[in-house]
Design a protein around this motif. Structure first.
Motif, PDB file in Angstrom:
ATOM      1  N   ASN A   2       0.858  -1.174   0.000  1.00 49.87           N
ATOM      2  CA  ASN A   2       0.000   0.000   0.000  1.00 49.87           C
ATOM      3  C   ASN A   2       0.899   1.230   0.000  1.00 49.87           C
ATOM      4  OD1 ASN A   2      -1.644   2.234   0.850  1.00 49.87           O
ATOM      5  ND2 ASN A   2      -3.158   0.781   1.623  1.00 49.87           N
ATOM      6  N   HIS A 200      -6.087   0.472  -8.156  1.00 47.22           N
ATOM      7  CA  HIS A 200      -5.298   0.058  -6.998  1.00 47.22           C
ATOM      8  C   HIS A 200      -5.035   1.242  -6.058  1.00 47.22           C
ATOM      9  CE1 HIS A 200      -4.700  -4.077  -8.090  1.00 47.22           C
ATOM     10  NE2 HIS A 200      -4.276  -3.743  -9.293  1.00 47.22           N
ATOM     11  N   ALA A 204      -6.038   1.292  -2.122  1.00 44.91           N
ATOM     12  CA  ALA A 204      -5.025   1.572  -1.114  1.00 44.91           C
ATOM     13  C   ALA A 204      -5.419   2.775  -0.263  1.00 44.91           C
ATOM     14  CB  ALA A 204      -3.670   1.820  -1.790  1.00 44.91           C
ATOM     15  N   GLN A 207      -8.131   1.762   2.294  1.00 40.57           N
ATOM     16  CA  GLN A 207      -7.551   0.974   3.381  1.00 40.57           C
ATOM     17  C   GLN A 207      -6.723   1.851   4.315  1.00 40.57           C
ATOM     18  OE1 GLN A 207      -5.508  -2.186   1.288  1.00 40.57           O
ATOM     19  NE2 GLN A 207      -7.244  -3.576   1.560  1.00 40.57           N
ATOM     20  N   HIS A 208      -5.957   2.769   3.746  1.00 34.95           N
ATOM     21  CA  HIS A 208      -5.109   3.629   4.565  1.00 34.95           C
ATOM     22  C   HIS A 208      -5.943   4.544   5.457  1.00 34.95           C
ATOM     23  CE1 HIS A 208      -1.813   6.203   5.805  1.00 34.95           C
ATOM     24  NE2 HIS A 208      -2.532   7.240   5.416  1.00 34.95           N
TER      25      HIS A 208
END
Length: 230
Positions: A2, A200, A204, A207-208
């Motif tokens: 990530n 992507h 990422a 999620q971050h």
């Protein structure tokens, strides 16, 4: 890997301006993210309520929404500089139909400041007292925080202006939820395919930010589906 987690290590930590920069990038309907006005349109729809709908509906009715985005937009209040995290200008058919949206982004609950939101609003008014359509977005984690409540409640807006509190992560509609929905729509072929790099990057980013608000926002949780499966 990530990329946001990598950049968030050591001295090069990602702070709120970095998160605001990506938010502004997605809100710009003319940037090279390949989303067109999809994210902007969903963000405006999320910000719509009975008070702001008269301002925003004309733009939502358009086949394509043009946006002018600025980051860290400088204003002055009593001689002190006040920088707006994200400013969105939507041009109407006439000046009276144009709408300005200012976003105060807080990725950390601890960043709450009881006077900050009010001062930013007053700074915008000091620059343009005749501004007709103005929406102030308070964007925060979905967390129970008296400090955040105090900052939002302290903001008093004049007639014709609207304040709205949006969340980064919430089961009732959120900014990360918008990104997840766009990813799901792309998988189902409901929107134009997103290039692999951008897909992507969005995963990422979700999620971050989810991990960030879960760690730093009291009572917040990691919400949503497993983006790897999406």
């Amino acid at each position: 890997m990530n990329i946001f987690d990598v950049l968030n290590r050591g001295k090069s930590r990602l702070h709120e301006p970095s998160i605001s920069a990506l938010l502004g990038y997605l809100l710009d309907s003319h940037r090279d993210h390949g989303l067109g006005d999809s994210f902007l349109r969903a963000f405006l729809d999320l910000a719509c309520d009975e008070r702001s709908r008269p301002m925003l509906q004309p733009f939502l009715d358009r086949p394509f929404i043009d946006s002018d985005i600025s980051l860290e937009e400088p204003y002055q209040l009593d001689g002190a500089r006040k920088d707006i995290d994200v400013q969105v200008d939507l041009a109407g058919e006439t000046p009276d139909e144009s709408c300005r949206i200012i976003v105060e982004n807080k990725i950390k609950v601890g960043a709450a400041n009881p006077k900050q939101l009010s001062e930013y609003y007053l700074a915008v008014l000091e620059d343009d007292p005749s501004l007709k359509n103005l929406i102030i977005i308070f964007l925060t984690p979905d967390a129970s925080s008296p400090a955040l409540v105090s900052e939002f409640d302290s903001l008093e807006v004049q007639a014709g202006h609207v304040k709205n509190w949006l969340r980064w992560n919430s089961e009732d509609g959120s900014v990360l939820g918008i990104i997840q929905t766009i990813l799901e729509q792309e998988v189902r072929g409901e929107i134009t395919p997103i290039n692999e790099y951008m897909r992507h990057t969005l995963k990422a980013f979700v999620q971050h930010v989810n991990a960030t608000v879960a760690v730093r926002g009291s009572a917040s949780q990691r919400l949503g589906e497993d983006l790897g499966e999406v």
